[in-house]
Design a protein around this motif. Sequence first.
Motif, PDB file in Angstrom:
ATOM      1  N   LEU A  16     -64.463 -10.418  37.678  1.00 23.74           N
ATOM      2  CA  LEU A  16     -65.586  -9.826  36.714  1.00 23.74           C
ATOM      3  C   LEU A  16     -66.100  -8.856  37.443  1.00 23.74           C
ATOM      4  O   LEU A  16     -66.457  -7.783  36.954  1.00 23.74           O
ATOM      5  CB  LEU A  16     -66.546 -10.933  36.341  1.00 23.74           C
ATOM      6  CG  LEU A  16     -67.631 -10.234  35.414  1.00 23.74           C
ATOM      7  CD1 LEU A  16     -66.982  -9.908  33.984  1.00 23.74           C
ATOM      8  CD2 LEU A  16     -68.733 -11.522  35.093  1.00 23.74           C
ATOM      9  N   PHE A  19     -63.867  -5.698  37.473  1.00 24.84           N
ATOM     10  CA  PHE A  19     -63.864  -5.040  35.966  1.00 24.84           C
ATOM     11  C   PHE A  19     -65.040  -4.185  35.966  1.00 24.84           C
ATOM     12  O   PHE A  19     -65.042  -3.021  35.606  1.00 24.84           O
ATOM     13  CB  PHE A  19     -63.860  -6.181  35.068  1.00 24.84           C
ATOM     14  CG  PHE A  19     -63.985  -5.544  33.756  1.00 24.84           C
ATOM     15  CD1 PHE A  19     -63.069  -5.059  33.203  1.00 24.84           C
ATOM     16  CD2 PHE A  19     -65.144  -5.862  32.981  1.00 24.84           C
ATOM     17  CE1 PHE A  19     -63.329  -4.525  31.942  1.00 24.84           C
ATOM     18  CE2 PHE A  19     -65.434  -5.472  31.815  1.00 24.84           C
ATOM     19  CZ  PHE A  19     -64.393  -4.750  31.050  1.00 24.84           C
ATOM     20  N   ILE A  20     -66.288  -4.787  36.333  1.00 34.50           N
ATOM     21  CA  ILE A  20     -67.524  -3.869  36.204  1.00 34.50           C
ATOM     22  C   ILE A  20     -67.800  -2.713  37.007  1.00 34.50           C
ATOM     23  O   ILE A  20     -67.710  -1.752  36.480  1.00 34.50           O
ATOM     24  CB  ILE A  20     -68.638  -4.969  36.439  1.00 34.50           C
ATOM     25  CG1 ILE A  20     -68.828  -6.187  35.430  1.00 34.50           C
ATOM     26  CG2 ILE A  20     -70.104  -4.226  36.293  1.00 34.50           C
ATOM     27  CD1 ILE A  20     -70.028  -7.138  35.656  1.00 34.50           C
ATOM     28  N   ALA A  25     -69.617  -0.740  33.610  1.00 33.38           N
ATOM     29  CA  ALA A  25     -69.763  -1.767  32.426  1.00 33.38           C
ATOM     30  C   ALA A  25     -71.103  -1.355  31.860  1.00 33.38           C
ATOM     31  O   ALA A  25     -72.134  -0.979  32.568  1.00 33.38           O
ATOM     32  CB  ALA A  25     -69.953  -3.144  33.087  1.00 33.38           C
ATOM     33  N   PHE A  27     -73.794  -2.696  29.066  1.00 35.89           N
ATOM     34  CA  PHE A  27     -74.278  -3.895  27.646  1.00 35.89           C
ATOM     35  C   PHE A  27     -75.055  -3.157  27.083  1.00 35.89           C
ATOM     36  O   PHE A  27     -76.355  -2.701  27.239  1.00 35.89           O
ATOM     37  CB  PHE A  27     -74.870  -5.014  28.350  1.00 35.89           C
ATOM     38  CG  PHE A  27     -74.880  -5.995  27.359  1.00 35.89           C
ATOM     39  CD1 PHE A  27     -73.927  -6.832  27.022  1.00 35.89           C
ATOM     40  CD2 PHE A  27     -76.144  -6.156  26.775  1.00 35.89           C
ATOM     41  CE1 PHE A  27     -74.011  -8.095  26.241  1.00 35.89           C
ATOM     42  CE2 PHE A  27     -76.305  -7.277  25.684  1.00 35.89           C
ATOM     43  CZ  PHE A  27     -75.506  -8.015  25.479  1.00 35.89           C
ATOM     44  N   ILE A 238     -59.717 -10.581  25.873  1.00 41.79           N
ATOM     45  CA  ILE A 238     -60.042 -10.147  27.238  1.00 41.79           C
ATOM     46  C   ILE A 238     -59.051 -10.840  28.316  1.00 41.79           C
ATOM     47  O   ILE A 238     -58.952 -11.874  28.273  1.00 41.79           O
ATOM     48  CB  ILE A 238     -61.537 -10.827  27.395  1.00 41.79           C
ATOM     49  CG1 ILE A 238     -62.564 -10.004  26.310  1.00 41.79           C
ATOM     50  CG2 ILE A 238     -61.912 -10.591  28.891  1.00 41.79           C
ATOM     51  CD1 ILE A 238     -64.157 -10.719  26.537  1.00 41.79           C
ATOM     52  N   TRP A 240     -58.723 -10.198  32.828  1.00 43.54           N
ATOM     53  CA  TRP A 240     -59.436  -9.558  33.994  1.00 43.54           C
ATOM     54  C   TRP A 240     -58.183  -9.549  35.130  1.00 43.54           C
ATOM     55  O   TRP A 240     -56.943  -9.992  34.888  1.00 43.54           O
ATOM     56  CB  TRP A 240     -60.380 -10.602  34.636  1.00 43.54           C
ATOM     57  CG  TRP A 240     -61.870 -10.584  33.934  1.00 43.54           C
ATOM     58  CD1 TRP A 240     -62.713  -9.714  33.831  1.00 43.54           C
ATOM     59  CD2 TRP A 240     -62.079 -11.598  32.997  1.00 43.54           C
ATOM     60  NE1 TRP A 240     -63.674 -10.269  33.086  1.00 43.54           N
ATOM     61  CE2 TRP A 240     -63.364 -11.269  32.209  1.00 43.54           C
ATOM     62  CE3 TRP A 240     -61.244 -12.701  32.540  1.00 43.54           C
ATOM     63  CZ2 TRP A 240     -63.842 -12.062  31.516  1.00 43.54           C
ATOM     64  CZ3 TRP A 240     -61.807 -13.706  31.275  1.00 43.54           C
ATOM     65  CH2 TRP A 240     -63.174 -13.209  30.965  1.00 43.54           C
ATOM     66  N   GLN A 360     -57.145  -4.105  28.098  1.00 40.51           N
ATOM     67  CA  GLN A 360     -58.077  -3.830  29.189  1.00 40.51           C
ATOM     68  C   GLN A 360     -58.963  -2.528  29.328  1.00 40.51           C
ATOM     69  O   GLN A 360     -60.172  -2.819  29.316  1.00 40.51           O
ATOM     70  CB  GLN A 360     -57.578  -3.636  30.696  1.00 40.51           C
ATOM     71  CG  GLN A 360     -57.033  -5.343  31.192  1.00 40.51           C
ATOM     72  CD  GLN A 360     -56.383  -5.258  32.853  1.00 40.51           C
ATOM     73  OE1 GLN A 360     -56.370  -4.416  33.254  1.00 40.51           O
ATOM     74  NE2 GLN A 360     -56.658  -6.471  33.211  1.00 40.51           N
ATOM     75  N   GLN A 363     -61.552  -2.745  26.498  1.00 38.39           N
ATOM     76  CA  GLN A 363     -62.671  -3.694  26.721  1.00 38.39           C
ATOM     77  C   GLN A 363     -64.005  -2.859  27.099  1.00 38.39           C
ATOM     78  O   GLN A 363     -65.234  -3.115  27.063  1.00 38.39           O
ATOM     79  CB  GLN A 363     -62.466  -4.431  27.932  1.00 38.39           C
ATOM     80  CG  GLN A 363     -61.575  -5.765  27.357  1.00 38.39           C
ATOM     81  CD  GLN A 363     -61.210  -6.772  28.850  1.00 38.39           C
ATOM     82  OE1 GLN A 363     -60.245  -6.782  28.736  1.00 38.39           O
ATOM     83  NE2 GLN A 363     -62.249  -7.146  29.602  1.00 38.39           N
ATOM     84  N   ASP A 371     -69.692  -2.432  26.691  1.00 40.45           N
ATOM     85  CA  ASP A 371     -68.556  -3.336  27.071  1.00 40.45           C
ATOM     86  C   ASP A 371     -68.585  -4.690  26.507  1.00 40.45           C
ATOM     87  O   ASP A 371     -69.337  -5.267  26.097  1.00 40.45           O
ATOM     88  CB  ASP A 371     -68.449  -3.313  28.563  1.00 40.45           C
ATOM     89  CG  ASP A 371     -68.381  -2.069  29.332  1.00 40.45           C
ATOM     90  OD1 ASP A 371     -67.914  -1.144  28.814  1.00 40.45           O
ATOM     91  OD2 ASP A 371     -69.084  -1.829  30.402  1.00 40.45           O
ATOM     92  N   THR A 373     -67.859  -8.449  27.024  1.00 40.99           N
ATOM     93  CA  THR A 373     -67.749  -9.334  28.415  1.00 40.99           C
ATOM     94  C   THR A 373     -67.625 -10.612  27.966  1.00 40.99           C
ATOM     95  O   THR A 373     -67.597 -11.568  28.878  1.00 40.99           O
ATOM     96  CB  THR A 373     -68.745  -8.890  29.413  1.00 40.99           C
ATOM     97  OG1 THR A 373     -70.124  -8.895  28.822  1.00 40.99           O
ATOM     98  CG2 THR A 373     -68.620  -7.541  29.973  1.00 40.99           C
TER      99      THR A 373
END
Length: 629
Positions: A16, A19-20, A25, A27, A238, A240, A360, A363, A371, A373
């Motif tokens: 995670l 990914f961030i 990322a 929100f 989703i 990762w 990916q 996302q 994003d 998540t």
Amino acid sequence: MELRTFHHHLLQGFMLLSFISNCCARFVVEKNSLTVTSPEKIKGTHDSAIGNFGIPQYGGSMAGVVVYPKENQKACKSFGDFGISFKSKPGSLPTFVLVDRGDCFFALKVWNVQQAGASAVLVADDIEEALITMDNPEEDSSSAKYIENITIPSALIEKTFGETLKKAISGGDMVNVNLDWREAVPHPDDRVEYELWTNSNDECGVKCDMLMAFVKDFKGAAQILEKGGYTQFTPHYITWYCPQAFTLSRQCKSQCINRGRYCAPDPEQDFSSGYEGKDVVIENLRQLCVFKVANETNRPWVWWDYVTDFQIRCPMKEKKYNKECADVVIKSLGLDAKKIEKCMGDPDADMENPVLKEEQDAQVGKGSRGDVTILPTLVVNNRQYRGKLAKGAVLKAICAGFEETTEPAVCLSGDVETNECLENNGGCWQDKAANLTACRDTFRGRVCECPLVDGVQFKGDGYSHCEPGGPGRCKINNGGCWHESQNGSAYSACLDNGDVKCQCPPGFKGDGVKSCEDIDECKEKRACQCPECSCKNTWGSYECTCNGDLLYIRDHDTCISKSGTEVRSAWAAMSVILIGLAMAGGGAYLVYKYRLRSYMDSEIRAIMAQYMPLDSQGEVPNHVSNDRA
């Protein structure tokens, strides 16, 4: 904590975080507006953050009176323990309860307020910060019971605004507010684009059960929207990736495909038994390819059939979550299995999978969307849906994404709202006699709009009057002219020759608008004038009969014998005419013969006189010409 559990959570955290860090990322908090309408001193509009549970009124608004309880102000206990009820009295505005943040889950606060009879909840933040989304707690058996049953909307407001509301209420003011979700989902056109971020894993607990139940329940509505061309739906999954340092670890090998590029958590959170995370990734990939292949044949809605059938026929608990079971479902739906396999590619290859790479990339938040998540996540017109994942609530959010008055019929079903035209015709114009109304129910409320009926457009304000215009008006309530039916016969005074006018039809007299009276043709001696005829008046017409066994001929207003042996009336006249014609012809013939004979006689006499003159005649002139003078 067991070592394997520690490793599992550590790996998920790394995936995670990676990914961030790679995607920057972001929100995004989905908001709706809250407008204070009274008292005057605090009037104004403020943002509020939509709760990620309950049922927000997407596309609509709700007015209410704000109350702040004197006890249990954080709403962490049942209000019934304090003898408090927020249920509105008949005819009064709904009650919005303001509570404070802290000490318990947001969802529990809303549940306790809902149980006390309130219509909505406002949660005042306890620190000065930007608005956040009130999310569900981590589900367990106790919280799942009330989260599933929250039906009222809720919103988080800033601390300062909350203090302003509390001060006004404590000062004795009646605080009226309006919660507005109409702009929470953009609605630019007559088609809605929405996507569901889902998962094929059916052993992840309460959230998986909720997701599976939603997909099965929403399937019918989703397919109606897709087949009608009202929506464009896209499923997403989703994944990762495993950090480079861990690609050869046992955890990555069991949870990832394509050498750690695409991973999913272990379904049972146990690496030593059951299915592995990579099994979930492969089935997710298969479901994506099912959608792509179905979409190529212009049948994107088949994805819903595959997903629901796979859930029923291939569950993990029965050890059927595998390719063999999936192939049976694919075959039953008439999909091309070879194309799906080709789309999936090689999960063991040390290379990018184009389908999963695209997922990916998707996302990452774009534009106004943050994003993705959290599973499950619904995105409507590029805005993340907040609220209960249930058919009625989701359908309401999707319907809010249509341009006003373009919503399909499914948006007016009982799952979404009641028909406002049923009560007092919505206050719009109506013609009860012709069963016509200007009231049209839409997702956002009723519209008073003069109707289009059988190609005839009514014109007017839609509230007090609507009048038909243009050709074809006689089809609608007879163009406002007189009309009546008796004994199976119907007459109308409406005459449409490009310009509608009211004129009584033949057999009637009157103004053509309010009345047309039957004409008695028998009394006015307009019909049945032959000697053998008798006349009987009927509504709008008349009947003639003949004496004896004679038959009436209406076109000639005469009677004839049914056997054809006896001639009466006109036949007798016709006989006289025929005899007269015959006599005239005979006379003409005799005259012709007489003149011809006279001419012949004179010629013969002239010839004979040249050779043998008769005693009775003088010298006959010479008929031979002479050239001499």
